[in-house]
Enzyme design. Structure first.
Site, short mmCIF file in Angstrom:
data_model
loop_
_atom_site.label_atom_id
_atom_site.label_comp_id
_atom_site.label_asym_id
_atom_site.label_seq_id
_atom_site.Cartn_x
_atom_site.Cartn_y
_atom_site.Cartn_z
N SER A 7 26.46 -25.25 32.31
CA SER A 7 25.18 -24.55 32.56
C SER A 7 25.20 -23.20 31.87
O SER A 7 26.02 -22.33 32.20
CB SER A 7 24.98 -24.36 34.06
OG SER A 7 23.94 -23.43 34.27
N HIS A 32 23.38 -27.97 30.14
CA HIS A 32 22.51 -27.89 31.33
C HIS A 32 21.67 -26.62 31.26
O HIS A 32 22.20 -25.51 31.10
CB HIS A 32 23.40 -27.89 32.57
CG HIS A 32 22.67 -27.96 33.87
ND1 HIS A 32 22.20 -29.14 34.40
CD2 HIS A 32 22.33 -26.99 34.77
CE1 HIS A 32 21.61 -28.91 35.56
NE2 HIS A 32 21.67 -27.61 35.81
N ASP A 34 18.83 -24.37 33.12
CA ASP A 34 18.22 -24.10 34.42
C ASP A 34 16.94 -23.28 34.26
O ASP A 34 17.00 -22.09 33.99
CB ASP A 34 19.21 -23.32 35.30
CG ASP A 34 20.37 -24.17 35.75
OD1 ASP A 34 20.13 -25.18 36.43
OD2 ASP A 34 21.53 -23.83 35.41
N MET A 36 13.87 -21.58 36.05
CA MET A 36 13.50 -21.09 37.40
C MET A 36 12.20 -20.32 37.33
O MET A 36 12.01 -19.53 36.41
CB MET A 36 14.58 -20.15 37.93
CG MET A 36 15.96 -20.76 38.00
SD MET A 36 17.09 -19.55 38.68
CE MET A 36 18.65 -20.40 38.45
N MET A 67 13.79 -25.91 38.30
CA MET A 67 13.68 -25.35 39.66
C MET A 67 12.33 -24.64 39.71
O MET A 67 12.23 -23.41 39.76
CB MET A 67 14.85 -24.42 39.92
CG MET A 67 16.12 -25.17 40.26
SD MET A 67 17.58 -24.14 40.18
CE MET A 67 17.91 -24.23 38.44
N MET A 136 22.31 -31.31 44.77
CA MET A 136 22.64 -29.88 44.76
C MET A 136 23.76 -29.63 45.77
O MET A 136 23.64 -30.00 46.94
CB MET A 136 21.42 -29.04 45.15
CG MET A 136 20.33 -28.92 44.11
SD MET A 136 20.82 -28.27 42.50
CE MET A 136 21.54 -26.69 42.89
C1 DX5 Z 1 21.96 -23.03 40.36
C2 DX5 Z 1 21.84 -23.82 39.08
C3 DX5 Z 1 23.16 -24.18 38.55
C4 DX5 Z 1 24.08 -23.02 38.23
C5 DX5 Z 1 25.44 -23.47 38.61
O1 DX5 Z 1 20.89 -23.17 41.17
O2 DX5 Z 1 21.10 -25.00 39.25
O3 DX5 Z 1 23.06 -25.06 37.44
O4 DX5 Z 1 24.05 -22.61 36.90
O5 DX5 Z 1 26.28 -22.41 38.54
P1 DX5 Z 1 27.75 -22.46 39.17
O6 DX5 Z 1 28.46 -23.59 38.48
O7 DX5 Z 1 28.29 -21.12 38.85
O8 DX5 Z 1 27.60 -22.71 40.64
ZN ZN Z 2 21.22 -26.48 37.56
#
Ligand code: DX5
Ligand code: ZN
Length: 221
Positions: A7, A32, A34, A36, A67, A136
């Site tokens: 990510s 990945h 993300d 938001m 998200m 999650m």
């Molecule tokens: C959090 C994201 C993840 C995040 C994970 O809500 O969806 O993809 O980047 O980060 P780590 O691996 O640090 O928990």
């Molecule tokens: Zn994620």
């Protein structure tokens, strides 16, 4: 085969291209991303414009985790920006069945994400509509949190359900994955592993190789 999806939320954004190519060259299969919106989750990260501009940094699969409230609104933009997989949250879609079908129609791989407390019962009738389920393992919105242990029970239950139904589904796990607990995630039945801080804290290429080594050892047994 197990897949690593680093990510970039954990990356240093001022040298994003380099940070992507580090994990790419070290062998990570997916990237990945993300997205938001500040509504479904408290933070705002980056959007499709950023994804478009980093598309040329790598040929790896762009695994986009939305998200975002009512993500279907952005489907044309997501297709345009070069996403390969789009994962939407069950909790963020008023008409989940419709949303998943529209994504598939658009030609993208379809993922559905479940927050820690959302039961897998929610998607029992949707297994044929998706290519991947994202469980999650933290509350979404932030990197660097600790994994919530009970979420692994959902991975186990979902893997069992898929076996019983004869469905071959990818199970992705996201949140708090580390080198210390990744084996547990694989044993529970996850086959796509997201990791942000465990990859980007320190040497991203070396960390990627360490994760892939755990996969290799797990697959040998
Ligand atoms: C959090 C994201 C993840 C995040 C994970 O809500 O969806 O993809 O980047 O980060 P780590 O691996 O640090 O928990
Ligand atoms: Zn994620």
């Amino acid at each position: 085969m197990n897949i690593l999806s680093p990510s970039i939320l954990g990356a240093d954004f001022k040298r994003l291209e380099q940070q992507i190519s580090e994990v790419d060259r070290a062998g990570a299969q997916y990237i990945h991303l993300d997205v938001m919106d500040g509504t479904f989750v408290p933070c705002i990260s980056f959007g499709m414009q950023v994804i478009s501009s980093i598309r040329s940094c790598t040929d790896k699969v762009f695994d986009v985790h939305m998200m975002v409230q009512e993500p279907l609104r952005y489907l044309p933009e997501i297709v345009q920006c070069g996403a390969d997989i789009i994962t939407v949250h069950a909790e963020a879609c008023t008409h989940l069945d419709y949303t998943l079908r529209e994504i598939r129609k658009a030609g993208l791989k379809v993922g559905v994400a479940l927050n820690p407390t959302t039961p897998i019962l929610m998607i029992h009738d949707l297994l044929d509509c998706v290519d991947m389920v994202l469980i999650m393992t933290v509350n979404p919105g932030f990197g660097g949190q600790e994994m919530i242990p009970y979420t692994l029970n959902k991975v186990r239950a979902l893997r069992k359900l898929c076996k019983n139904r004869g469905v071959d589904l990818d199970i992705q796990i996201d949140g708090g994955v580390t080198l210390a607990n990744v084996r547990l995630c694989l044993e529970a039945g996850a086959n796509i592993i997201v990791a942000g801080s465990a990859i980007y804290r320190g040497d991203a290429a070396a960390n990627t190789r360490k994760f892939l080594k755990v996969f290799e050892e797990f697959e040998k047994k």
